[in-house]
Write a protein that holds these residues in place. Structure first.
Motif, PDB file in Angstrom:
ATOM      1  N   VAL A 159      35.098  32.708  39.465  1.00 45.71           N
ATOM      2  CA  VAL A 159      34.187  32.670  41.217  1.00 45.71           C
ATOM      3  C   VAL A 159      32.577  33.682  41.132  1.00 45.71           C
ATOM      4  O   VAL A 159      32.357  33.431  41.403  1.00 45.71           O
ATOM      5  CB  VAL A 159      35.005  33.882  42.256  1.00 45.71           C
ATOM      6  N   ARG A 160      32.723  34.425  39.605  1.00 43.04           N
ATOM      7  CA  ARG A 160      31.544  34.966  39.552  1.00 43.04           C
ATOM      8  C   ARG A 160      30.354  34.107  38.830  1.00 43.04           C
ATOM      9  O   ARG A 160      29.681  34.168  38.735  1.00 43.04           O
ATOM     10  CB  ARG A 160      32.115  36.593  38.300  1.00 43.04           C
ATOM     11  N   LEU A 199      37.216  43.598  46.815  1.00 44.01           N
ATOM     12  CA  LEU A 199      36.945  42.622  48.101  1.00 44.01           C
ATOM     13  C   LEU A 199      36.756  41.002  47.012  1.00 44.01           C
ATOM     14  O   LEU A 199      37.557  40.353  47.663  1.00 44.01           O
ATOM     15  CB  LEU A 199      35.608  42.427  48.555  1.00 44.01           C
ATOM     16  N   SER A 200      35.946  40.964  45.809  1.00 43.96           N
ATOM     17  CA  SER A 200      36.159  40.127  45.844  1.00 43.96           C
ATOM     18  C   SER A 200      37.064  39.974  44.617  1.00 43.96           C
ATOM     19  O   SER A 200      37.544  38.201  44.825  1.00 43.96           O
ATOM     20  CB  SER A 200      34.868  39.858  44.378  1.00 43.96           C
ATOM     21  N   MET A 201      38.010  40.509  44.536  1.00 42.10           N
ATOM     22  CA  MET A 201      39.595  39.863  43.205  1.00 42.10           C
ATOM     23  C   MET A 201      40.405  39.649  44.737  1.00 42.10           C
ATOM     24  O   MET A 201      41.575  38.429  44.587  1.00 42.10           O
ATOM     25  CB  MET A 201      39.548  41.562  42.858  1.00 42.10           C
ATOM     26  N   VAL A 211      30.385  45.835  38.902  1.00 41.00           N
ATOM     27  CA  VAL A 211      30.552  47.131  40.714  1.00 41.00           C
ATOM     28  C   VAL A 211      31.623  48.049  40.462  1.00 41.00           C
ATOM     29  O   VAL A 211      31.296  48.711  41.243  1.00 41.00           O
ATOM     30  CB  VAL A 211      31.925  45.729  41.085  1.00 41.00           C
ATOM     31  N   THR A 245      28.522  32.420  41.120  1.00 41.91           N
ATOM     32  CA  THR A 245      27.653  32.414  41.809  1.00 41.91           C
ATOM     33  C   THR A 245      26.400  32.785  40.878  1.00 41.91           C
ATOM     34  O   THR A 245      25.379  32.685  41.283  1.00 41.91           O
ATOM     35  CB  THR A 245      28.246  34.301  42.444  1.00 41.91           C
ATOM     36  N   ALA A 279      36.425  46.222  42.044  1.00 39.93           N
ATOM     37  CA  ALA A 279      36.044  45.371  42.108  1.00 39.93           C
ATOM     38  C   ALA A 279      37.617  44.600  42.767  1.00 39.93           C
ATOM     39  O   ALA A 279      37.802  44.311  42.436  1.00 39.93           O
ATOM     40  CB  ALA A 279      36.110  44.195  41.328  1.00 39.93           C
ATOM     41  N   TYR A 284      39.566  37.896  47.719  1.00 38.12           N
ATOM     42  CA  TYR A 284      39.482  36.998  47.828  1.00 38.12           C
ATOM     43  C   TYR A 284      39.465  35.923  46.731  1.00 38.12           C
ATOM     44  O   TYR A 284      40.255  34.085  46.925  1.00 38.12           O
ATOM     45  CB  TYR A 284      37.625  36.895  47.769  1.00 38.12           C
ATOM     46  N   ALA A 285      39.034  35.895  44.899  1.00 39.38           N
ATOM     47  CA  ALA A 285      39.687  35.012  44.109  1.00 39.38           C
ATOM     48  C   ALA A 285      40.650  34.829  44.295  1.00 39.38           C
ATOM     49  O   ALA A 285      41.536  34.205  44.079  1.00 39.38           O
ATOM     50  CB  ALA A 285      39.436  36.338  42.494  1.00 39.38           C
ATOM     51  N   LEU A 344      38.507  35.291  39.749  1.00 40.73           N
ATOM     52  CA  LEU A 344      36.905  35.840  39.708  1.00 40.73           C
ATOM     53  C   LEU A 344      36.640  35.923  38.332  1.00 40.73           C
ATOM     54  O   LEU A 344      35.290  35.433  38.648  1.00 40.73           O
ATOM     55  CB  LEU A 344      38.110  37.479  39.673  1.00 40.73           C
ATOM     56  N   GLU A 381      42.367  33.006  46.468  1.00 45.02           N
ATOM     57  CA  GLU A 381      41.963  31.672  46.335  1.00 45.02           C
ATOM     58  C   GLU A 381      43.198  30.799  45.091  1.00 45.02           C
ATOM     59  O   GLU A 381      43.182  29.692  45.354  1.00 45.02           O
ATOM     60  CB  GLU A 381      41.156  31.520  45.748  1.00 45.02           C
TER      61      GLU A 381
END
Length: 334
Positions: free
Chosen positions: A153-154, A231-233, A219, A157, A229, A235-236, A150, A239
């Motif tokens: 990813v952050r 949803l982002s976690m 968040v 972004t 966090a 996703y990460a 994450l 991945e």
């Protein structure tokens, strides 16, 4: 055939993570475990037209053991989320016991599985898993990972936002090392695949570093007590799991930052300890992945003076976090 297991599958991270793993073509069997609701989550996901067979398990009737039997990869997002005003100590006291019990289940049922730890605080929960495995005589440092994706990813972004083009985000690569909380998160922006603007002020640069380090707080505040966090976690986490699965299948050259025990590869681990100037047992660094897990731990490379100070600031916190996890198991009855 690849069996993936999600422990904590009915939670805020667990549900979207399970959804993403159901859509991964490398997963042929998906087992979901939580203390509530997993049969319903599994039934819902099972209607999605992808090959993975899904089954949900609850604690009664040896549910954890059944979920873990034959597991290749186990992802652990279980635990409570951080709420406004909650200290990391508060979080640790609750999540440490949850992770310990799940790790005991893995150690006794699926000791050869790759274990991917998402449950916070990762700097302490990864040592907890490792110590449980040591007590059961099944510890393999090549197969236990703290998911720090994450932070990567952050970074991708936020850098693309500063560059004024979010379409760059998927291709922006920033190594993030150290650990997975606050000052232990060290983004190596000097090594970004897409350099920051040369006229970026020092104030804005430091604000970017702080935003990467404390993105979770952003968040938590925005959700106003309704969560962290998730949803982002998810996703990460998906991945990183995908990278592990690709490496297991024999794909070469897969490198990802992750929080690992530095004995996973003694030569490169010892070299990293010299590089950071401290004999730490765990550190997040770019790791090359292979069919057995950790192949080698990559060096940090050339750091800016500012990044060297970030490493120095992170080390005392990392030492404390790691010791907390180790001591927790030392004083626990398994």
């Amino acid at each position: 055939m690849v069996k993936a297991v999600v422990l904590g599958a009915a939670g805020g991270i667990g549900q979207p993570l399970s959804l993403l793993l159901k859509t991964n073509p490398l997963v042929t069997e998906l087992a979901l475990y939580d203390i509530v609701n997993t049969p319903g989550v599994a039934a819902d996901l099972s209607h999605i037209a992808t090959p993975a067979k899904v089954e949900g398990f609850l604690p009664p009737d040896d549910g954890l053991k059944k979920a873990l039997k034959g597991a290749d990869v186990v992802v652990i997002p279980a635990g409570v989320p951080r709420k406004p005003g909650m200290t990391r100590d508060d979080l640790f006291k609750i999540n440490a016991g949850i992770v310990r019990d799940l790790a005991t289940g893995i150690a006794t049922t699926a000791p050869k599985a790759f274990v991917l730890v998402i449950s916070n605080p990762v700097n302490s929960t990864v040592p907890i898993v490792a110590e449980v495995f040591k007590k059961h005589g099944v510890f393999d440092p090549k197969r236990i990972f703290g998911v720090t994706t994450l932070d990567v990813v952050r970074s991708s972004t936020f850098v693309s936002e500063i560059l004024g083009d979010l379409s760059l985000a998927p291709s922006v690569t920033v190594p993030v090392v150290g650990g997975h909380s606050g000052v232990t998160i060290i983004p190596l922006l000097s090594q970004s695949s897409h350099p920051l603007p040369s006229n970026l002020s020092q104030d804005k640069f430091e604000a970017l570093v702080k935003r990467i380090q404390f993105g979770g707080d952003e968040v938590v505040k925005a959700k106003d007590g309704a969560g962290s966090a998730t949803l982002s976690m998810a996703y990460a986490g998906a991945e990183f799991t995908a990278k592990i699965l690709r490496a297991v299948k024999g794909e070469k050259g897969i490198v990802a930052p992750t929080f690992v025990n530095l004995s996973a590869d003694k030569t490169s681990g010892d070299a990293l300890k010299k590089e950071i100037g401290k004999d730490l047992e765990y550190f997040s660094a770019p790791v090359e992945l292979g069919p057995e897990g950790v192949v080698t731990i990559r060096p940090l490379g050339k750091l800016s003076d500012y990044e060297k100070k970030l490493v120095e600031a992170a080390i005392p916190e990392l030492e404390t976090n790691i010791e907390k996890g180790v001591s927790f198991i030392g004083s626990s009855k398994l």
